[in-house]
Design a protein around this motif. Structure first.
Motif, PDB file in Angstrom:
ATOM      1  N   UNK A 207       0.839  -1.211   0.000  1.00 52.13           N
ATOM      2  CA  UNK A 207       0.000   0.000   0.000  1.00 52.13           C
ATOM      3  C   UNK A 207       0.869   1.255   0.000  1.00 52.13           C
ATOM      4  N   UNK A 208       1.981   1.203   0.750  1.00 54.09           N
ATOM      5  CA  UNK A 208       2.869   2.373   0.794  1.00 54.09           C
ATOM      6  C   UNK A 208       3.600   2.505  -0.541  1.00 54.09           C
ATOM      7  N   UNK A 209       3.982   1.352  -1.122  1.00 55.84           N
ATOM      8  CA  UNK A 209       4.612   1.396  -2.446  1.00 55.84           C
ATOM      9  C   UNK A 209       3.669   2.046  -3.456  1.00 55.84           C
ATOM     10  N   UNK A 210       2.382   1.697  -3.354  1.00 52.43           N
ATOM     11  CA  UNK A 210       1.403   2.263  -4.287  1.00 52.43           C
ATOM     12  C   UNK A 210       1.286   3.774  -4.066  1.00 52.43           C
ATOM     13  N   UNK A 211       1.297   4.175  -2.812  1.00 57.06           N
ATOM     14  CA  UNK A 211       1.230   5.600  -2.481  1.00 57.06           C
ATOM     15  C   UNK A 211       2.437   6.334  -3.078  1.00 57.06           C
ATOM     16  N   UNK A 212       3.606   5.709  -2.934  1.00 57.91           N
ATOM     17  CA  UNK A 212       4.836   6.322  -3.460  1.00 57.91           C
ATOM     18  C   UNK A 212       4.761   6.433  -4.982  1.00 57.91           C
TER      19      UNK A 212
END
Ligand code: AMP
Length: 399
Positions: A207-212
């Motif tokens: 999810x954080x990778x997607x946000x990045x």
């Protein structure tokens, strides 16, 4: 930026360890250095040493670091450095998940900007709106905010982000855990696309990778407190590292983790494979080499031992990979960048996952940059860079 910057003098020989020599080398403004001296810091922490120059060069950045690593100063110092001497406009926004962190970050700004003409405000819920409203309307350079309350102010037009230059998403993993994704989206929609974005997170779940991917442009990843390669949070990455430091980086990655995972390492040469095994064993990591000098029986046994978990690390040459059934293996390290892009794809495929999700790390020496670019073209996606302080050869920023 056109403003005149008073550059700090270069540290003098022999001055290391005294005063703020380690910070002076980063070229921070004298007023920032004065505040650092007042705080009693003498040396930048690893994340500061790595992240500050990248931030100063305008790069987007993912900082994988926990509280306690000095991560707050890693983004606060270059922001203050950028804002000094500039016009009074809201040019930096820091989003935090909790009011406690919001207050803490604002205090850091206050501390490091104590000699600089910079105004900041902490904006968080659970307290009256009006004092925050007055400060925002009075004009501030830096807003530190929790997402919900900031949206209240945006809707009342207490603040506009037309001139915003730097956005920081602090503790991004916690913000997502707390369900702030829609609020972040709403806030970012008010910020110019042409900006610098810095994301800090203790972990890097998908999810954080997607946000990045959504909010950052060609980010460089800086990771401190390196865990084992297997437990590392970025699943598919390139480590820029000088050739002579590859062994040390490998040992660092494989010995820092608590849990013993199975790692398959590929080297270009037999000698390279043997050297890696020797260095790992010296560091207390059980490893076996598999290459053309070993008999078929020895190779089969090594592979079986590895699959059964009797050894954690198998080091194979490029040649040995052919015809090797390594399906089901979860982690691959390319100690040398594969000579053929197809080999890269094949190895990632061997982990039994799609290329995006496979856990694969590639060590890239300066003379291997071109080959990595070719691989990125073939797989049709950039591979994130992870910069490990003390090992990076310092050219990631030139990408
Ligand atoms: P943080 O990881 O940002 O929460 O910072 C952890 C603590 O380390 C804070 O109390 C800072 O004041 C302190 N700190 C940050 N940078 C340095 C440094 N370079 N030297 C000494 N202490 C520092």
């Amino acid at each position: 930026m056109t403003k005149q910057k008073k550059k700090a003098p270069a540290p003098e020989a022999g001055a290391a360890g005294e005063g703020v020599a380690g910070f002076e080398a980063l070229g921070l403004h004298q007023l920032v250095l004065d505040a650092i001296r007042d705080a009693g810091y003498t040396t930048p922490t690893p994340i500061q040493r790595e992240a500050i120059p990248l931030a100063q060069r305008g790069r987007d950045l993912i900082g994988l670091a926990q509280t306690g690593t000095g991560k707050t100063a890693a983004f606060t110092l270059p922001i203050i450095d950028r804002l000094i001497d500039g016009p009074r406009r809201t040019r930096a926004l820091i989003l935090t998940p909790t009011r406690e962190l919001c207050v803490q970050v604002e205090e850091s700004f206050r501390k490091y900007a104590k000699h600089a003409p910079i105004a900041m405000v902490a904006v968080f819920g659970g307290v009256p709106l009006e004092p925050q409203e007055r400060k925002l309307r009075g004009g501030v350079d830096v807003v530190v905010a929790t997402p919900g309350r900031l949206i209240d102010h945006l809707e009342r037009q207490n603040v506009v982000f037309d001139d915003l230059e730097v956005l920081v998403l602090d503790e991004a993993d916690r913000m997502l855990d707390m369900g702030f994704a829609p609020q972040i989206n709403r806030i970012v929609s008010d910020i110019p696309n042409y900006r610098q974005t810095l994301l800090f997170s203790a972990t890097m779940p998908p999810e954080v990778e997607a946000l990045a991917r959504k909010y950052l442009r060609k980010p460089v990843v800086v990771q401190v407190g390196v865990r084992s390669a297997a437990a590392s949070t970025v699943t598919h990455a390139v480590y820029p590292v000088p050739r002579e430091k590859k062994n040390a980086l490998l040992v660092e990655l494989l010995t820092q983790g608590k849990e013993h995972e199975s790692v398959l390492i590929f080297t270009r040469t037999k000698q390279g494979a043997d050297r890696v095994v020797r260095d790992l064993e010296e560091a207390g990591v059980r490893a076996t080499a598999m290459h053309a000098d070993k008999s078929q029986a020895q190779r089969m046994r090594a592979l079986q031992d590895f699959k059964d978990g009797r050894i954690n690390v198998l080091v194979a040459t490029d040649i040995a990979q052919r015809g090797l059934d390594i399906s089901g293996i979860t982690h691959v390290i390319n100690y040398d960048v594969p000579q053929q892009a197809e080999d890269y794809v094949h190895r990632i495929g061997r982990t039994g996952r799609a290329a995006r999700e496979g856990d694969a790390y590639t060590f890239m020496a300066p003379d291997e940059i071109a080959m990595v670019r070719t691989i990125e073209r073939v797989i049709g996606q950039p591979i994130p860079r992870i910069s490990v302080p003390g090992y990076d050869f310092g050219t990631v920023a030139a990408d």
